[in-house]
Each structure stands twice: as C-alpha cells, then as structure tokens.
Design a protein around this motif. Sequence first.
Motif, PDB file in Angstrom:
ATOM      1  N   UNK A  81       0.826  -1.204   0.000  1.00  0.00           N
ATOM      2  CA  UNK A  81       0.000   0.000   0.000  1.00  0.00           C
ATOM      3  C   UNK A  81       0.862   1.255   0.000  1.00  0.00           C
ATOM      4  N   UNK A  82       0.345   2.322  -0.604  1.00  0.00           N
ATOM      5  CA  UNK A  82       1.117   3.572  -0.620  1.00  0.00           C
ATOM      6  C   UNK A  82       1.246   4.149   0.782  1.00  0.00           C
ATOM      7  N   UNK A  83       2.235   4.998   0.943  1.00  0.00           N
ATOM      8  CA  UNK A  83       2.483   5.661   2.220  1.00  0.00           C
ATOM      9  C   UNK A  83       2.462   7.162   1.981  1.00  0.00           C
ATOM     10  N   UNK A  84       2.289   7.903   3.032  1.00  0.00           N
ATOM     11  CA  UNK A  84       2.268   9.359   2.966  1.00  0.00           C
ATOM     12  C   UNK A  84       3.673   9.911   3.123  1.00  0.00           C
ATOM     13  N   UNK A  85       3.987  10.926   2.334  1.00  0.00           N
ATOM     14  CA  UNK A  85       5.261  11.623   2.467  1.00  0.00           C
ATOM     15  C   UNK A  85       4.930  13.103   2.596  1.00  0.00           C
ATOM     16  N   UNK A  86       5.408  13.730   3.657  1.00  0.00           N
ATOM     17  CA  UNK A  86       5.125  15.142   3.894  1.00  0.00           C
ATOM     18  C   UNK A  86       5.870  16.047   2.933  1.00  0.00           C
ATOM     19  N   UNK A  87       5.348  17.234   2.750  1.00  0.00           N
ATOM     20  CA  UNK A  87       5.989  18.232   1.902  1.00  0.00           C
ATOM     21  C   UNK A  87       7.359  18.577   2.458  1.00  0.00           C
ATOM     22  N   UNK A  88       8.375  18.548   1.608  1.00  0.00           N
ATOM     23  CA  UNK A  88       9.728  18.872   2.028  1.00  0.00           C
ATOM     24  C   UNK A  88      10.380  17.799   2.873  1.00  0.00           C
ATOM     25  N   UNK A  89       9.836  16.595   2.840  1.00  0.00           N
ATOM     26  CA  UNK A  89      10.364  15.513   3.663  1.00  0.00           C
ATOM     27  C   UNK A  89      10.538  14.274   2.800  1.00  0.00           C
ATOM     28  N   UNK A  90      11.446  13.420   3.209  1.00  0.00           N
ATOM     29  CA  UNK A  90      11.567  12.137   2.532  1.00  0.00           C
ATOM     30  C   UNK A  90      11.189  10.997   3.471  1.00  0.00           C
ATOM     31  N   UNK A  91      10.604  11.339   4.608  1.00  0.00           N
ATOM     32  CA  UNK A  91      10.159  10.355   5.581  1.00  0.00           C
ATOM     33  C   UNK A  91       8.714   9.981   5.266  1.00  0.00           C
ATOM     34  N   UNK A  92       8.453   8.690   5.143  1.00  0.00           N
ATOM     35  CA  UNK A  92       7.091   8.248   4.851  1.00  0.00           C
ATOM     36  C   UNK A  92       6.433   7.708   6.102  1.00  0.00           C
ATOM     37  N   UNK A  93       5.115   7.757   6.099  1.00  0.00           N
ATOM     38  CA  UNK A  93       4.346   7.213   7.219  1.00  0.00           C
ATOM     39  C   UNK A  93       3.097   6.550   6.663  1.00  0.00           C
ATOM     40  N   UNK A  94       2.548   5.583   7.409  1.00  0.00           N
ATOM     41  CA  UNK A  94       1.360   4.882   6.920  1.00  0.00           C
ATOM     42  C   UNK A  94       0.099   5.728   7.118  1.00  0.00           C
ATOM     43  N   UNK A  95      -0.944   5.368   6.404  1.00  0.00           N
ATOM     44  CA  UNK A  95      -2.255   5.937   6.681  1.00  0.00           C
ATOM     45  C   UNK A  95      -2.689   5.448   8.052  1.00  0.00           C
ATOM     46  N   UNK A  96      -3.449   6.246   8.754  1.00  0.00           N
ATOM     47  CA  UNK A  96      -3.900   5.863  10.091  1.00  0.00           C
ATOM     48  C   UNK A  96      -5.040   4.846   9.999  1.00  0.00           C
ATOM     49  N   UNK A  97      -5.958   5.068   9.059  1.00  0.00           N
ATOM     50  CA  UNK A  97      -7.147   4.227   8.924  1.00  0.00           C
ATOM     51  C   UNK A  97      -7.270   3.736   7.488  1.00  0.00           C
ATOM     52  N   UNK A  98      -7.485   2.428   7.341  1.00  0.00           N
ATOM     53  CA  UNK A  98      -7.825   1.842   6.052  1.00  0.00           C
ATOM     54  C   UNK A  98      -9.284   1.415   6.124  1.00  0.00           C
ATOM     55  N   UNK A  99     -10.070   1.857   5.159  1.00  0.00           N
ATOM     56  CA  UNK A  99     -11.464   1.426   5.036  1.00  0.00           C
ATOM     57  C   UNK A  99     -11.530   0.512   3.817  1.00  0.00           C
ATOM     58  N   UNK A 100     -11.949  -0.723   4.036  1.00  0.00           N
ATOM     59  CA  UNK A 100     -12.082  -1.679   2.936  1.00  0.00           C
ATOM     60  C   UNK A 100     -13.460  -2.310   3.041  1.00  0.00           C
ATOM     61  N   UNK A 101     -14.435  -1.604   2.497  1.00  0.00           N
ATOM     62  CA  UNK A 101     -15.825  -2.028   2.605  1.00  0.00           C
ATOM     63  C   UNK A 101     -16.222  -2.827   1.360  1.00  0.00           C
ATOM     64  N   UNK A 102     -16.749  -4.020   1.591  1.00  0.00           N
ATOM     65  CA  UNK A 102     -17.295  -4.853   0.513  1.00  0.00           C
ATOM     66  C   UNK A 102     -16.286  -5.153  -0.588  1.00  0.00           C
ATOM     67  N   UNK A 103     -15.066  -5.538  -0.206  1.00  0.00           N
ATOM     68  CA  UNK A 103     -14.070  -5.884  -1.218  1.00  0.00           C
ATOM     69  C   UNK A 103     -13.596  -7.326  -1.092  1.00  0.00           C
ATOM     70  N   UNK A 104     -13.114  -7.704   0.072  1.00  0.00           N
ATOM     71  CA  UNK A 104     -12.417  -8.982   0.225  1.00  0.00           C
ATOM     72  C   UNK A 104     -13.312 -10.156  -0.159  1.00  0.00           C
TER      73      UNK A 104
END
Length: 151
Positions: A81-104
């Motif tokens: 899954x993609x990760x978030x990278x802040x503006x002017x930063x090369x540090x990535x972080x995960x999303x806090x919440x994943x919503x996966x409704x009616x997929x699996x």
Amino acid sequence: LRLIGPTLRFIEEVVDQYGVKFVLDVPSADANWQFSSFHLDLLPMYVGLDLAQFPVELNQRRFAHHRNKLFARWDVSACALPRLVGTGSNVSMPFVLIVSRDMIHHMPLQLGLRAVRNFARSGARFLLTTTNENFDNVDDAKPDGYYANNL
C-alpha cells in the motif's frame, strides 16, 4: 445511504476518538457514500484506490477541485500500500485508517488473504472492513463472485 449509516457513524467515531487525519479507502469505486459524512469529506487527506480504471478516472474528474482527495488505480492484493510523504520531507508514514468495505469477499480467498496481509504490513493503526460472522471461509469465489468471509 440508509444502509451505510451505521458504517459512517462508526467511522466518524473512530476519526473523532483517535484524531484520524489520513484515510486510505480500498476500493473507492463509488465515492458518494463516504462524502455524505463531513468527517470524511473534510479530512486533510483521503486516498481512494481501486483496481478498475473507470471509477478512478470518474472520481478524479468529480473531485478534481478537492485538494484533500486523491484517487489511483491499485491492486492491493499484488502491491504494497502507498504511504504518505510530507511536503519537504523524505520520511514516509502509513495511513492511520484503512477502510475496505465490501471488497475482500469478492476476491478468491488467496487474493483476499494477500490484500489483508498488505493491509497489516502497511503499518496502518486501524482497519475497518466487512466481515460475516458464523461463516466458514470457503474459496468458491470466482472473479467478481462472492463468498461470505469471516475475518
């Protein structure tokens, strides 16, 4: 919207209680239901992923004027899954919440398991997904089919 009211209220409670700012929604095909909630509509970052190109392109056009919403084509059973990278930063972080409704439950069992593994490996703090209690996981789903999964 009547049927997804309880889901939206639960998401709103999680967003409020835990100060969620970043949500990853998989799949995001019909993004209408999510944004009937001001909590989701006004998040600093909402990213919707979908395997199908058509809904991604449609949502990109519909929400082009929303700076806090991004949509991309993604195979969550095959890709991390993609990760978030802040503006002017090369540090990535995960999303806090994943919503996966009616997929699996629309995926063959092995692909569904891969998607769940990718959710877990993402580092997200919360996963909200559809499950069906009191069912055995029988792999009889064909692509675009259905089986009642019990996570």
